[in-house]
Design an enzyme around this catalytic site. Structure first.
Site, PDB file in Angstrom:
ATOM      1  CB  SER A   7      -0.905   0.022   1.231  1.00 49.93           C
ATOM      2  OG  SER A   7      -1.504   1.292   1.349  1.00 49.93           O
ATOM      3  CG  HIS A  32      -3.974  -1.510  -1.417  1.00 51.37           C
ATOM      4  ND1 HIS A  32      -5.117  -2.214  -1.732  1.00 51.37           N
ATOM      5  CD2 HIS A  32      -4.320  -0.671  -0.410  1.00 51.37           C
ATOM      6  CE1 HIS A  32      -6.101  -1.835  -0.938  1.00 51.37           C
ATOM      7  NE2 HIS A  32      -5.655  -0.889  -0.128  1.00 51.37           N
ATOM      8  CG  ASP A  34      -5.155   2.649   0.841  1.00 49.25           C
ATOM      9  OD1 ASP A  34      -6.101   1.855   0.769  1.00 49.25           O
ATOM     10  OD2 ASP A  34      -4.035   2.339   1.301  1.00 49.25           O
ATOM     11  CG  MET A  36      -8.141   7.414   2.361  1.00 45.22           C
ATOM     12  SD  MET A  36      -7.142   7.525   3.855  1.00 45.22           S
ATOM     13  CE  MET A  36      -6.580   5.836   3.987  1.00 45.22           C
ATOM     14  CG  HIS A  65      -9.251   0.430  -0.347  1.00 42.22           C
ATOM     15  ND1 HIS A  65      -8.627   0.245   0.882  1.00 42.22           N
ATOM     16  CD2 HIS A  65     -10.578   0.417  -0.094  1.00 42.22           C
ATOM     17  CE1 HIS A  65      -9.550   0.138   1.826  1.00 42.22           C
ATOM     18  NE2 HIS A  65     -10.738   0.252   1.263  1.00 42.22           N
ATOM     19  CG  MET A  67     -11.243   3.658   2.171  1.00 44.21           C
ATOM     20  SD  MET A  67      -9.738   3.569   3.137  1.00 44.21           S
ATOM     21  CE  MET A  67      -8.563   3.507   1.804  1.00 44.21           C
ATOM     22  CG  MET A 136     -11.570  -2.359   5.205  1.00 48.38           C
ATOM     23  SD  MET A 136      -9.987  -2.011   4.399  1.00 48.38           S
ATOM     24  CE  MET A 136      -9.053  -1.220   5.738  1.00 48.38           C
ATOM     25  CG  PHE A 142      -5.518   7.038  10.091  1.00 51.42           C
ATOM     26  CD1 PHE A 142      -4.962   8.275   9.765  1.00 51.42           C
ATOM     27  CD2 PHE A 142      -6.812   7.005  10.593  1.00 51.42           C
ATOM     28  CE1 PHE A 142      -5.674   9.444   9.942  1.00 51.42           C
ATOM     29  CE2 PHE A 142      -7.537   8.183  10.778  1.00 51.42           C
ATOM     30  CZ  PHE A 142      -6.967   9.405  10.449  1.00 51.42           C
ATOM     31  CG  ASP A 174      -6.154  -2.543   3.263  1.00 54.27           C
ATOM     32  OD1 ASP A 174      -5.037  -2.304   3.748  1.00 54.27           O
ATOM     33  OD2 ASP A 174      -6.840  -1.692   2.657  1.00 54.27           O
ATOM     34  N   GLY A 196       1.157  -2.043   4.154  1.00 55.47           N
ATOM     35  CA  GLY A 196       1.611  -0.665   3.957  1.00 55.47           C
ATOM     36  C   GLY A 196       2.876  -0.397   4.743  1.00 55.47           C
TER      37      GLY A 196
HETATM   38  C1  DX5 Z   1      -6.149   1.857   5.629  1.00 62.51           C
HETATM   39  C2  DX5 Z   1      -5.740   1.506   4.235  1.00 62.51           C
HETATM   40  C3  DX5 Z   1      -4.628   0.534   4.166  1.00 62.51           C
HETATM   41  C4  DX5 Z   1      -3.321   0.960   4.814  1.00 62.51           C
HETATM   42  C5  DX5 Z   1      -2.695  -0.286   5.368  1.00 62.51           C
HETATM   43  O1  DX5 Z   1      -7.379   2.481   5.585  1.00 62.51           O
HETATM   44  O2  DX5 Z   1      -6.839   0.958   3.527  1.00 62.51           O
HETATM   45  O3  DX5 Z   1      -4.407   0.102   2.814  1.00 62.51           O
HETATM   46  O4  DX5 Z   1      -2.426   1.583   3.931  1.00 62.51           O
HETATM   47  O5  DX5 Z   1      -1.568   0.047   6.096  1.00 62.51           O
HETATM   48  P1  DX5 Z   1      -0.889  -0.934   7.148  1.00 62.51           P
HETATM   49  O6  DX5 Z   1      -0.457  -2.156   6.389  1.00 62.51           O
HETATM   50  O7  DX5 Z   1       0.239  -0.145   7.694  1.00 62.51           O
HETATM   51  O8  DX5 Z   1      -1.927  -1.278   8.187  1.00 62.51           O
HETATM   52 ZN    ZN Z   2      -6.487   0.028   1.571  1.00 62.02          ZN
END
Ligand code: DX5
Ligand code: ZN
Length: 223
Positions: A7, A32, A34, A36, A65, A67, A136, A142, A174, A196
Site C-alpha cells: 500500500s 494498493h 488508497d 480517501m 481502494h 474510501m 478490512m 490510516f 488490508d 503498507g
Molecule cells: C487503511 C488503508 C490501508 C493501509 C494499510 O485504511 O486501507 O491500505 O495503507 O496500512 P498498514 O499495512 O500499515 O496497516
Molecule cells: Zn487500503
C-alpha cells in the site's frame, strides 16, 4: 496463487515512483492505492492526478481502494487514470449493485470492501458479481494500525461462502498485516495481501522481497 499489494499510503511521496519500482523489483505484482475523501474516512490521501502520474512509470497491477462516499461518481475517472481493479465500500453507497455495474462498464475488475463492523453476510447477493472481496482488518482511514483478531473468522466465513457458491474469488485483507501474522490470514483463506507500513518503513526492496519469497514458498506448499 497469492497476490501481494504493497500500500503506497505509507510510501515517501517525495520518491513515490522510485519506491514503487523497488516493490516491483522485490517481487510485488500489485500496488494498493488508497483513495480517501476525508468524509467516508477522516483522512485525505490523494486522487486522480497522482494515480495518472504513477501509471506512466509503473507496470504493476493497480488495485484502487476507494474510501469515498458515493463511489459511483468517481469510478469512471479512476478507471481513466489507469486503475486495473476498482474496489468500493459497501457502506459508502445506497446501491452496491449500481456501483458494481458502473465498474463493469469500465471493463475494470470489480472489488467490494467491507469494514470490520459490517456482517460478512451482506456480500451474499453479490457473490457472483465480484472479482474480489476486500475484508478490512482495521478500521479504514490510516496506515500503521493493529490487526483486529476477529477478522480471522470473517475471512474464513467469506471463503466458505464463495466455496459454497462454487467460486474461487479473490479475498483481499488490508490493515495491520506484518510478516509475523500473515500466515494467519493466508490459512483463513485470504489470497491477496496488502501491507503498507510493513513494506514502506525501512528498506522497501528488502521488505517486499521477504514477503514475496514467503508467498512463493506458501504457494509451493499449498498446491
Ligand atoms: C487503511 C488503508 C490501508 C493501509 C494499510 O485504511 O486501507 O491500505 O495503507 O496500512 P498498514 O499495512 O500499515 O496497516
Ligand atoms: Zn487500503
Amino acid at each position: 496463487m497469492i497476490k501481494f499489494a504493497p500500500s503506497i499510503l505509507s510510501a515517501d511521496f517525495n520518491v513515490l515512483g522510485e519506491q514503487m519500482a523497488e516493490t516491483a523489483r522485490g517481487g510485488a505484482g500489485w500496488a494498493h492505492i488508497d483513495v480517501m475523501d476525508g468524509t467516508f474516512v477522516p483522512n485525505i490521501s490523494f486522487g486522480n492526478p497522482v494515480i495518472k502520474s504513477i501509471r506512466k512509470r509503473s507496470d504493476l497491477f493497480f488495485d484502487v481502494h476507494l474510501m469515498v462516499v458515493n463511489p459511483e461518481r468517481k469510478i469512471r475517472g479512476i478507471a481513466d487514470c489507469g486503475a486495473d481493479l476498482i474496489t468500493f465500500h459497501y457502506e459508502a453507497t445506497s446501491d452496491p449493485g449500481a456501483c458494481i455495474a458502473a465498474i463493469e462498464e469500465t471493463g475494470r475488475k470489480v472489488g467490494m470492501a467491507i469494514k470490520p463492523g459490517t456482517p460478512v453476510s451482506v456480500i451474499e447477493p453479490f457473490l457472483h458479481r465480484l472479482d474480489l472481496l476486500l475484508i478490512m482488518t482495521v478500521e479504514p482511514g490510516f496506515g500503521g494500525q493493529k490487526y483486529i483478531p476477529a477478522s480471522t473468522a470473517r475471512i474464513a466465513q467469506a471463503r466458505a461462502m464463495f466455496k459454497a457458491a462454487g467460486l474461487d474469488t479473490d479475498i483481499e485483507v488490508d490493515g495491520g498485516i506484518k510478516r509475523d501474522n500473515v500466515d494467519v490470514v493466508l490459512a483463513a483463506g485470504a489470497n491477496v495481501i496488502v501491507a503498507g507500513s510493513a513494506v514502506y518503513s525501512g528498506d522497501v526492496y528488502a521488505n517486499t522481497k521477504d514477503f514475496a519469497e514467503h508467498f512463493r514458498e506458501w504457494d509451493a506448499a499449498h498446491k
